[in-house]
Motif scaffolding. Structure first.
Motif, short mmCIF file in Angstrom:
data_model
loop_
_atom_site.label_atom_id
_atom_site.label_comp_id
_atom_site.label_asym_id
_atom_site.label_seq_id
_atom_site.Cartn_x
_atom_site.Cartn_y
_atom_site.Cartn_z
N VAL A 1 0.83 -1.20 0.00
CA VAL A 1 0.00 0.00 0.00
C VAL A 1 0.87 1.25 0.00
CG1 VAL A 1 -1.73 1.29 1.30
CG2 VAL A 1 -1.86 -1.20 1.19
N VAL A 2 1.94 1.22 0.82
CA VAL A 2 2.81 2.38 0.94
C VAL A 2 3.52 2.66 -0.38
CG1 VAL A 2 4.85 3.30 2.09
CG2 VAL A 2 3.15 2.05 3.41
N THR A 3 4.17 1.64 -0.92
CA THR A 3 4.88 1.79 -2.19
C THR A 3 4.71 0.51 -2.99
OG1 THR A 3 6.90 1.08 -1.06
CG2 THR A 3 6.64 3.43 -1.42
N PRO A 4 3.63 0.37 -3.76
CA PRO A 4 3.38 -0.87 -4.49
C PRO A 4 4.54 -1.27 -5.38
CG PRO A 4 1.48 0.60 -4.59
CD PRO A 4 2.60 1.39 -3.98
N GLN A 5 5.24 -0.31 -5.99
CA GLN A 5 6.31 -0.65 -6.91
C GLN A 5 7.48 -1.30 -6.19
OE1 GLN A 5 5.53 2.29 -5.86
NE2 GLN A 5 7.28 3.65 -5.58
N ALA A 6 7.57 -1.17 -4.88
CA ALA A 6 8.71 -1.72 -4.16
C ALA A 6 8.71 -3.24 -4.20
CB ALA A 6 8.70 -1.26 -2.70
N ALA B 1 7.75 -4.99 -6.84
CA ALA B 1 7.92 -5.43 -8.22
C ALA B 1 9.35 -5.14 -8.63
CB ALA B 1 6.95 -4.68 -9.13
N GLY B 2 10.17 -6.19 -8.65
CA GLY B 2 11.58 -5.99 -8.99
C GLY B 2 12.31 -5.22 -7.93
N THR B 3 12.10 -5.56 -6.66
CA THR B 3 12.65 -4.77 -5.58
C THR B 3 14.16 -4.88 -5.46
OG1 THR B 3 12.17 -6.62 -4.11
CG2 THR B 3 10.60 -4.81 -4.14
N SER B 4 14.80 -5.71 -6.24
CA SER B 4 16.24 -5.87 -6.09
C SER B 4 16.99 -4.66 -6.58
CB SER B 4 16.71 -7.07 -6.90
OG SER B 4 16.54 -6.82 -8.27
N GLY B 5 16.41 -3.87 -7.43
CA GLY B 5 17.14 -2.77 -8.03
C GLY B 5 17.98 -3.32 -9.16
N ASN B 6 17.44 -3.26 -10.38
CA ASN B 6 18.20 -3.62 -11.56
C ASN B 6 18.62 -5.08 -11.58
OD1 ASN B 6 18.45 -0.75 -12.47
ND2 ASN B 6 19.47 -0.69 -10.48
N GLY B 7 17.71 -5.99 -11.26
CA GLY B 7 17.94 -7.40 -11.50
C GLY B 7 18.66 -8.15 -10.41
N THR B 8 18.92 -7.54 -9.25
CA THR B 8 19.64 -8.25 -8.22
C THR B 8 18.86 -9.44 -7.70
OG1 THR B 8 20.66 -6.18 -7.57
CG2 THR B 8 20.83 -8.00 -6.02
N THR B 9 17.51 -9.30 -7.56
CA THR B 9 16.73 -10.41 -7.06
C THR B 9 16.80 -11.61 -8.00
OG1 THR B 9 15.19 -8.94 -5.95
CG2 THR B 9 14.42 -11.16 -6.40
N ALA B 10 16.64 -11.36 -9.28
CA ALA B 10 16.70 -12.46 -10.23
C ALA B 10 18.05 -13.16 -10.15
CB ALA B 10 16.48 -11.92 -11.65
N ALA B 11 19.12 -12.39 -10.00
CA ALA B 11 20.44 -13.00 -9.89
C ALA B 11 20.56 -13.84 -8.64
CB ALA B 11 21.51 -11.90 -9.89
N ALA B 12 19.98 -13.32 -7.53
CA ALA B 12 20.06 -14.06 -6.27
C ALA B 12 19.34 -15.38 -6.37
CB ALA B 12 19.47 -13.21 -5.14
N GLU B 13 18.23 -15.39 -7.09
CA GLU B 13 17.44 -16.60 -7.19
C GLU B 13 18.03 -17.62 -8.15
OE1 GLU B 13 13.14 -14.48 -6.26
OE2 GLU B 13 13.70 -15.03 -8.32
N GLY C 1 14.67 0.46 0.45
CA GLY C 1 15.90 0.38 -0.34
C GLY C 1 15.73 0.76 -1.80
N ARG C 2 14.59 0.39 -2.37
CA ARG C 2 14.40 0.70 -3.79
C ARG C 2 14.36 2.21 -4.06
NH1 ARG C 2 12.95 -1.80 -8.50
NH2 ARG C 2 11.75 -0.57 -9.97
N PRO C 3 13.53 2.97 -3.35
CA PRO C 3 13.54 4.42 -3.60
C PRO C 3 14.87 5.07 -3.19
CG PRO C 3 12.08 3.90 -1.76
CD PRO C 3 12.43 2.60 -2.42
N LEU C 4 15.56 4.48 -2.20
CA LEU C 4 16.86 5.02 -1.81
C LEU C 4 17.85 4.85 -2.96
CD1 LEU C 4 18.72 6.25 0.34
CD2 LEU C 4 19.20 3.92 1.13
N ALA C 5 17.83 3.69 -3.62
CA ALA C 5 18.72 3.47 -4.76
C ALA C 5 18.43 4.47 -5.88
CB ALA C 5 18.55 2.04 -5.27
N GLN C 6 17.16 4.73 -6.12
CA GLN C 6 16.80 5.68 -7.17
C GLN C 6 17.24 7.09 -6.83
OE1 GLN C 6 12.61 4.82 -7.19
NE2 GLN C 6 12.79 3.17 -8.70
N VAL D 1 13.89 9.11 3.01
CA VAL D 1 14.67 8.42 1.97
C VAL D 1 15.53 9.42 1.20
CG1 VAL D 1 14.49 7.20 -0.23
CG2 VAL D 1 13.15 6.43 1.72
N GLN D 2 14.94 10.54 0.82
CA GLN D 2 15.70 11.57 0.11
C GLN D 2 16.79 12.16 1.01
OE1 GLN D 2 15.31 12.52 -3.28
NE2 GLN D 2 17.32 13.36 -2.74
#
Length: 265
Positions: free
Chosen positions: A33-38, A40-52, A105-110, A253-254
């Protein structure tokens, strides 16, 4: 030590654990609810996929063969090898969140990438269970440290910004050598500590012990910033549960990204 004092300390410890365990389900429920996009792909540029995909070494192999996980533009600095970032955010998500950078972490990376326009900025989501019993913080710290060691060896000019949210902040505490912050884990070697330019944490359970990173880790005191919202029961002993979920949307975050950018010069 008198039995009464030992009993009181044990009771206090149990109370802190119950607070931390009780908050985990709400982090997951409210995060979408707070940040739905977090989520979806929360790893930041594919890190989750790599981890899995497999082992830690395989993740590194994937990372460098594909040019690294980049979120910024520009050219790699001075002595860095091809595919290395100028700056890498290494971040640990909160309890109960799915593998990835998470709702903070995701908005912090951005924000970090935006503040370092013209530099290559990568991100890595610490691989750990983020279990509700809080016992995964130590293994998370080990993963954070070993990732930094591996990247530092391959990328001699890369600087790191590290941090975490909730239990992820405990991961960070252990990685910077704070004792008693959670289960046992590997700390960043002294020889690499200068490569860590900034430490940014949110809702740090260390606060329940009336401690801060500045007090507990002198080596990192000058380059750490901690955010604890008023009423947050995880870091400040408050009773406003929603305060622990407000970091993605209250400007901190900012502020964390701005602090890190300042430390990076």
């Amino acid at each position: 030590m008198p039995k009464r004092r030992v009993g009181a300390r044990r009771a206090a410890g149990r109370s802190r654990r119950l607070v931390l365990i009780g908050i985990s389900a709400a982090v997951v429920a409210a995060g979408a609810v707070v940040t739905p996009q977090a989520f979806a792909g929360t790893s930041g540029n594919g890190t989750t996929a790599a981890a899995e995909r497999g082992s830690f070494l395989q993740r590194l192999r994937d990372r460098f063969s594909s040019g690294g996980a980049q979120t910024g533009g520009g050219n790699a600095g001075g002595g860095n090898a091809a595919g290395c970032s100028d700056v890498e955010l290494v971040f640990a998500r909160g309890t109960g969140e799915p593998q990835g950078l998470g709702i903070v972490g995701r908005p912090l990376a951005q924000a970090l990438a935006a503040g370092l326009d013209g530099q290559k900025v990568g991100s890595f989501a610490v691989v750990y269970d983020a279990a509700s019993n809080q016992r995964s913080a130590g293994p998370g710290a080990t993963n954070m440290t070993e990732h930094i060691e591996s990247v530092a060896q391959s990328c001699p000019e890369t600087q790191f910004v590290i941090g975490g949210y909730s239990q992820g902040a405990s991961v960070t505490d252990i990685a910077i050598g704070i004792r008693g912050a959670g289960t046992a884990g590997k700390a960043i070697p002294a020889a690499l500590r200068e490569r860590v330019a900034a430490v940014v944490v949110y809702g740090n359970p260390l606060g329940l012990r009336r401690q801060t990173i500045a007090q507990a880790s002198p080596d990192f005191a000058g380059k750490a910033i901690e955010f604890c919202n008023n009423g947050d029961p995880v870091c400040g002993g408050g009773n406003t549960f929603s305060a622990h979920l407000a970091y993605p949307r209250n400007g901190t975050v900012q502020r964390g990204a701005d602090f890190a950018v300042g430390k990076l010069g």
